[in-house]
Design a protein around this motif. Structure first.
Motif, short mmCIF file in Angstrom:
data_model
loop_
_atom_site.label_atom_id
_atom_site.label_comp_id
_atom_site.label_asym_id
_atom_site.label_seq_id
_atom_site.Cartn_x
_atom_site.Cartn_y
_atom_site.Cartn_z
N MET A 1 0.84 -1.20 0.00
CA MET A 1 0.00 0.00 0.00
C MET A 1 0.88 1.25 0.00
SD MET A 1 -2.86 1.25 2.79
CE MET A 1 -3.51 -0.42 2.92
N GLU A 2 0.39 2.30 -0.65
CA GLU A 2 1.15 3.54 -0.73
C GLU A 2 1.35 4.18 0.64
OE1 GLU A 2 0.98 7.75 -3.25
OE2 GLU A 2 -0.58 6.25 -3.50
N LYS A 3 2.53 4.73 0.85
CA LYS A 3 2.79 5.45 2.10
C LYS A 3 2.26 6.88 2.00
CE LYS A 3 6.67 2.83 3.91
NZ LYS A 3 8.02 2.90 4.54
N TYR A 4 2.21 7.56 3.12
CA TYR A 4 1.63 8.90 3.15
C TYR A 4 2.44 9.82 4.07
CZ TYR A 4 -0.27 7.53 7.70
OH TYR A 4 -0.40 7.12 9.01
N THR A 5 2.23 11.11 3.88
CA THR A 5 2.70 12.14 4.81
C THR A 5 1.47 12.75 5.47
OG1 THR A 5 4.66 12.61 3.49
CG2 THR A 5 3.96 14.31 5.03
N VAL A 6 1.57 13.12 6.73
CA VAL A 6 0.43 13.74 7.41
C VAL A 6 0.79 15.14 7.87
CG1 VAL A 6 1.03 12.64 9.62
CG2 VAL A 6 -1.29 13.49 9.26
N VAL A 7 -0.12 16.07 7.59
CA VAL A 7 -0.02 17.44 8.10
C VAL A 7 -0.93 17.55 9.33
CG1 VAL A 7 -0.46 19.88 7.64
CG2 VAL A 7 0.48 18.41 5.84
N ILE A 8 -0.36 17.97 10.44
CA ILE A 8 -1.13 18.10 11.68
C ILE A 8 -1.10 19.54 12.14
CG2 ILE A 8 -1.32 17.40 14.09
CD1 ILE A 8 -0.16 14.73 13.36
N PRO A 9 -2.21 20.27 11.97
CA PRO A 9 -2.26 21.64 12.49
C PRO A 9 -2.46 21.62 14.00
CG PRO A 9 -4.33 21.07 11.41
CD PRO A 9 -3.42 19.89 11.23
N CYS A 47 3.13 5.58 7.56
CA CYS A 47 3.39 7.03 7.68
C CYS A 47 4.85 7.31 7.39
CB CYS A 47 3.01 7.53 9.08
SG CYS A 47 3.30 9.29 9.30
N ARG A 48 5.07 8.06 6.33
CA ARG A 48 6.43 8.40 5.91
C ARG A 48 7.01 9.49 6.81
NH1 ARG A 48 5.15 9.72 1.23
NH2 ARG A 48 5.64 7.78 0.14
N SER A 49 6.22 10.54 7.05
CA SER A 49 6.70 11.66 7.87
C SER A 49 5.52 12.50 8.31
CB SER A 49 7.72 12.52 7.11
OG SER A 49 7.10 13.16 6.01
N ILE A 50 5.79 13.37 9.28
CA ILE A 50 4.78 14.26 9.85
C ILE A 50 5.24 15.70 9.67
CG2 ILE A 50 3.56 14.95 11.96
CD1 ILE A 50 4.26 12.10 13.07
N VAL A 51 4.34 16.53 9.15
CA VAL A 51 4.56 17.97 9.10
C VAL A 51 3.69 18.58 10.20
CG1 VAL A 51 4.35 20.08 7.74
CG2 VAL A 51 5.07 17.95 6.64
N LEU A 52 4.31 19.12 11.22
CA LEU A 52 3.59 19.64 12.37
C LEU A 52 3.56 21.16 12.31
CD1 LEU A 52 2.18 18.91 15.03
CD2 LEU A 52 4.42 18.94 16.14
N VAL A 53 2.35 21.72 12.31
CA VAL A 53 2.18 23.17 12.19
C VAL A 53 1.90 23.74 13.57
CG1 VAL A 53 1.00 25.03 10.97
CG2 VAL A 53 1.21 22.77 9.89
N GLY A 99 2.35 12.42 -4.07
CA GLY A 99 1.96 11.41 -3.11
C GLY A 99 0.68 11.74 -2.37
N ILE A 100 0.34 10.87 -1.43
CA ILE A 100 -0.86 11.03 -0.62
C ILE A 100 -0.53 11.81 0.64
CG2 ILE A 100 -2.62 9.82 0.73
CD1 ILE A 100 -3.03 9.55 -2.25
N VAL A 101 -1.37 12.79 0.93
CA VAL A 101 -1.21 13.57 2.16
C VAL A 101 -2.49 13.44 2.99
CG1 VAL A 101 -2.00 15.70 1.02
CG2 VAL A 101 -0.72 15.83 3.17
N LEU A 102 -2.31 13.23 4.28
CA LEU A 102 -3.43 13.27 5.22
C LEU A 102 -3.38 14.59 5.97
CD1 LEU A 102 -3.46 10.24 4.57
CD2 LEU A 102 -3.83 9.78 7.00
N VAL A 103 -4.54 15.10 6.32
CA VAL A 103 -4.65 16.24 7.22
C VAL A 103 -5.42 15.76 8.44
CG1 VAL A 103 -5.43 18.61 7.55
CG2 VAL A 103 -4.67 17.86 5.28
N HIS A 104 -4.83 15.93 9.61
CA HIS A 104 -5.45 15.39 10.82
C HIS A 104 -5.36 16.39 11.97
CE1 HIS A 104 -7.00 12.36 13.51
NE2 HIS A 104 -5.97 12.50 14.33
N ASP A 105 -6.44 16.52 12.71
CA ASP A 105 -6.48 17.43 13.85
C ASP A 105 -5.53 16.95 14.95
OD1 ASP A 105 -8.55 18.95 12.70
OD2 ASP A 105 -10.07 17.56 13.47
N GLY A 106 -4.73 17.86 15.47
CA GLY A 106 -3.85 17.51 16.57
C GLY A 106 -4.60 17.07 17.81
N ALA A 107 -5.88 17.44 17.90
CA ALA A 107 -6.68 17.12 19.08
C ALA A 107 -7.57 15.90 18.88
CB ALA A 107 -7.54 18.33 19.47
#
Length: 231
Positions: A1-9, A47-53, A99-107
């Protein structure tokens, strides 16, 4: 399955929590809320990596948490914007394109890996998807305190995160939204704004967002129950 990066605001102050600080630092089971959420993705092999905002004033405090709790997948700490939409956009711009990006709430610390993987598969084949649950309550349309209609709940879903997209498509949708002044409360709405379809992946009711003091109580109960299930 394809890996993803996640952006967490995680730059918002969470005013409804009335905690006098960013709710991401509030502890459940003696661990900060943000760490609970980050561990979900830290432990997911896809999960390849996390971008934390983050809020720039809290950057050092967040960096210390990452070190203290051995969170290794956060590749970038990005300066957040005034609103969530702007924060996500900054996170997307900080990523490598594609690639695939996820956006997920930090909470939202209780999302399950199996649901994440369904979401990634759906986004990979269809372009955009969001986790959601079926509405259980009867919904009334109300004006000036008076019920005007009872809404058919069979077609209603409560949207959660993560939401998954092809990175290039979400980035372009955010660019267009910024140019045209379109404001949204989630990223699926931004994809809808540019006329692309969004698909539903059914989630579960434990995937709550920690927003009010009452949610902390519910969160502690979920943690306790999961510990009992694990023996």
């Amino acid at each position: 399955m394809e890996k993803y990066t996640v952006v967490i605001p995680a730059a918002g102050q969470g005013k409804r929590m009335n905690a006098g600080m960013n709710k991401q630092f509030i502890c459940m089971d003696h661990i900060p809320l943000l760490i609970h959420t980050l561990r979900v993705f830290e432990e997911d092999l896809l999960c390849r990596s996390i971008v934390l905002v983050v809020n720039p004033d809290e950057r050092n405090a967040v960096a210390e948490l990452l070190q203290d709790y051995n969170i290794r997948k956060v590749g970038k700490l990005v300066r957040g914007g005034k609103e969530r939409q702007q924060s996500v956009y900054e996170g997307l711009k900080a990523m490598e394109e594609g690639g695939i990006v996820l956006v997920h709430d930090g909470a939202r610390p209780f999302i399950d890996h199996s649901i994440i993987h369904k979401l990634v598969r759906t986004a990979g084949t269809k372009g955009a998807a969001t986790v959601a649950t079926r509405v259980k309550d009867t919904i009334k349309q109300v004006e000036a305190g008076q019920v005007k209609a009872t809404v058919d709940r069979s077609c209603l879903w409560a949207v959660q995160t993560p939401q998954a997209f092809r990175h290039t498509e979400l980035l372009e949708a955010h660019r267009k939204a910024e140019i045209e002044g379109f404001e949204a409360t989630d990223d699926a709405s931004i994809i809808e704004f540019v006329g692309a379809p969004v698909y539903i992946v059914e989630g579960d009711y434990e995937n709550i967002k920690i927003t009010t003091p009452e949610d902390i109580v519910f969160g502690e109960a979920i943690i306790s129950n999961r510990k009992e299930e694990q023996g």
